[in-house]
Design an enzyme around this catalytic site. Structure first.
Site: not given
Length: 319
Positions: A193, A244
Site C-alpha cells: 500500500k 485478500h
C-alpha cells in the site's frame, strides 16, 4: 463527551497511560474542539500533576495530544515506566506503550524506497508482540478493548500482528520462532500500500474502477518487493500475497481457490478483516466487534476459512 479529531501532525494518547509518568518526556497538548489548534498543556521535562489529568478523565476528556515526531520518545518512556512497575503493570498499559513506541518508526520507515529497514523493524516489533502476548495473559476480547482503532498505519499492522499471534496459538502453534514469523509477516501484510497515493487510501467517497484496481494491486506490489529476500519464508510471503484471496476463488490478486491459499494467509485474512471493520476509516465509521463477528460468521466458507473463523470467534467470546 466526544473527542475532537486531532490536528494534522498530532496523535492522541490516553490520559490513563500518561498517569504512569512523573514528568512529561515530550510536549503535551490539549485540544478542546475539533476546529481549534492544540494548545500546550505541559512542556517536556516538567512534572506531571496527576490530579488535573484525572479531573479531565472525570469530565469525559480521555486524551492528550502529542506531535507525531515525539511518539518514539514518549513510547520509550512509557515502556521504561511500565517495566519499572514489574508484573503490576496491566496488559492494557503494556500494549498501548508497545504501539506508541513502534508508531513513529513504522510511519517513518514504511515509506522509504528500500524496505529493508521496515522489514527489520517488523521483525523486532513482531518479537515484542509475541513476548507480550505470551507473558501478559490478556484475553482476545481484552486486547480488542485496549488496542487503538484509529486510522494510522502503525495501528492496523500492530493490531493485525497481535490478533494473528493469538489466533495462531488457538490453532495450535506453540513454537516461539514460528509465532514470531507470523507476527513479522502480519506486520508486512500491507507493505504494497505504500505505493498507492495517499489521496486514494484516504478517500472518503467510493473508489472509481481505476482506483479500485490500484488498491487491489497492493498484495502483488508487496510480494514483488519482498520475494527475493532470503530472510522471509514462503508462508510469510504468502501472507503478503494472499491475504485478500477468498476460499471460493473470488478474491484478489489472482483469485485462487481455498486449496491453493497458504494456511497462514487464511489466518491473517480473518483478523485483517476483523480489524478493518472495527477500525476507523475515512469512508465509514467503525463497526462493533459483535457486528464484525457476524460478518465473518456469515462469510465463513465462501470467503474465509470456516474453522479459522470459528476459532477466532470462540477466542473473542472467551471470558
Amino acid at each position: 463527551m466526544g473527542q475532537p479529531f486531532p490536528a494534522v501532525g498530532y496523535i492522541h494518547v490516553p490520559i490513563d497511560l500518561l498517569l504512569r509518568l512523573n514528568a512529561a518526556p515530550v510536549d503535551l497538548f490539549f485540544q478542546s474542539h475539533s476546529s481549534s489548534e492544540p494548545a500546550l498543556y505541559c512542556r517536556a521535562g516538567l512534572t506531571l500533576d496527576h490530579a488535573p489529568l484525572s479531573n479531565l478523565v472525570e469530565v469525559g476528556i480521555c486524551d492528550i495530544y502529542v506531535r507525531m515526531g515525539d511518539l518514539q520518545e514518549l513510547g520509550a518512556s512509557l515502556r521504561d515506566a511500565i517495566r519499572a512497575g514489574g508484573d503490576e503493570a496491566p496488559g492494557a498499559d503494556q500494549f498501548a506503550a508497545l504501539q506508541l513506541a513502534a508508531a513513529a518508526e513504522i510511519e517513518q520507515t514504511v515509506r522509504l524506497v528500500d524496505c529493508s529497514k521496515f522489514v527489520a523493524l517488523a521483525r523486532d516489533i513482531g518479537r515484542d508482540i509475541v513476548s507480550f502476548i505470551s507473558s501478559a495473559k490478556v484475553l482476545p476480547s481484552e486486547l480488542f478493548n485496549i488496542a487503538r482503532h484509529d486510522y494510522n498505519t502503525f495501528v492496523h499492522v500492530t493490531n493485525v500482528a497481535s490478533y494473528s499471534v493469538i489466533l495462531a496459538e488457538r490453532l495450535g502453534v506453540s513454537d516461539v520462532a514460528e509465532l514470531e514469523q507470523i507476527a513479522t509477516a502480519a506486520m508486512l501484510h500491507d507493505l504494497g500500500k505504500r505505493h498507492i497515493p495517499l489521496k486514494i487510501l484516504n478517500k472518503s467517497t467510493r473508489l472509481d474502477p481505476h482506483e479500485r484496481e490500484l488498491i487491489e494491486l497492493h498484495p502483488t506490489r508487496g510480494y514483488v518487493e519482498l520475494c527475493t529476500r532470503a530472510d522471509l519464508t514462503h508462508s510469510q510471503l504468502m501472507i503478503v500475497y494472499q491475504h485478500h484471496e477468498r476460499i471460493d476463488g473470488g478474491g484478489y490478486p489472482v483469485g485462487v481457490l481455498g486449496t491453493d491459499i497458504d494456511p497462514w494467509a487464511k489466518m491473517v485474512a480473518v483478523v485483517d478483516v476483523f480489524d478493518a471493520l472495527t477500525g476507523k476509516r475515512p469512508y465509514r465509521r467503525p463497526t462493533t466487534a459483535a457486528n464484525a463477528i457476524d460478518f465473518l460468521t456469515r462469510n465463513a466458507g465462501p470467503h474465509f476459512d470456516a474453522e479459522m473463523v470459528k476459532c477466532w470467534v470462540s477466542a473473542l467470546k472467551q471470558t
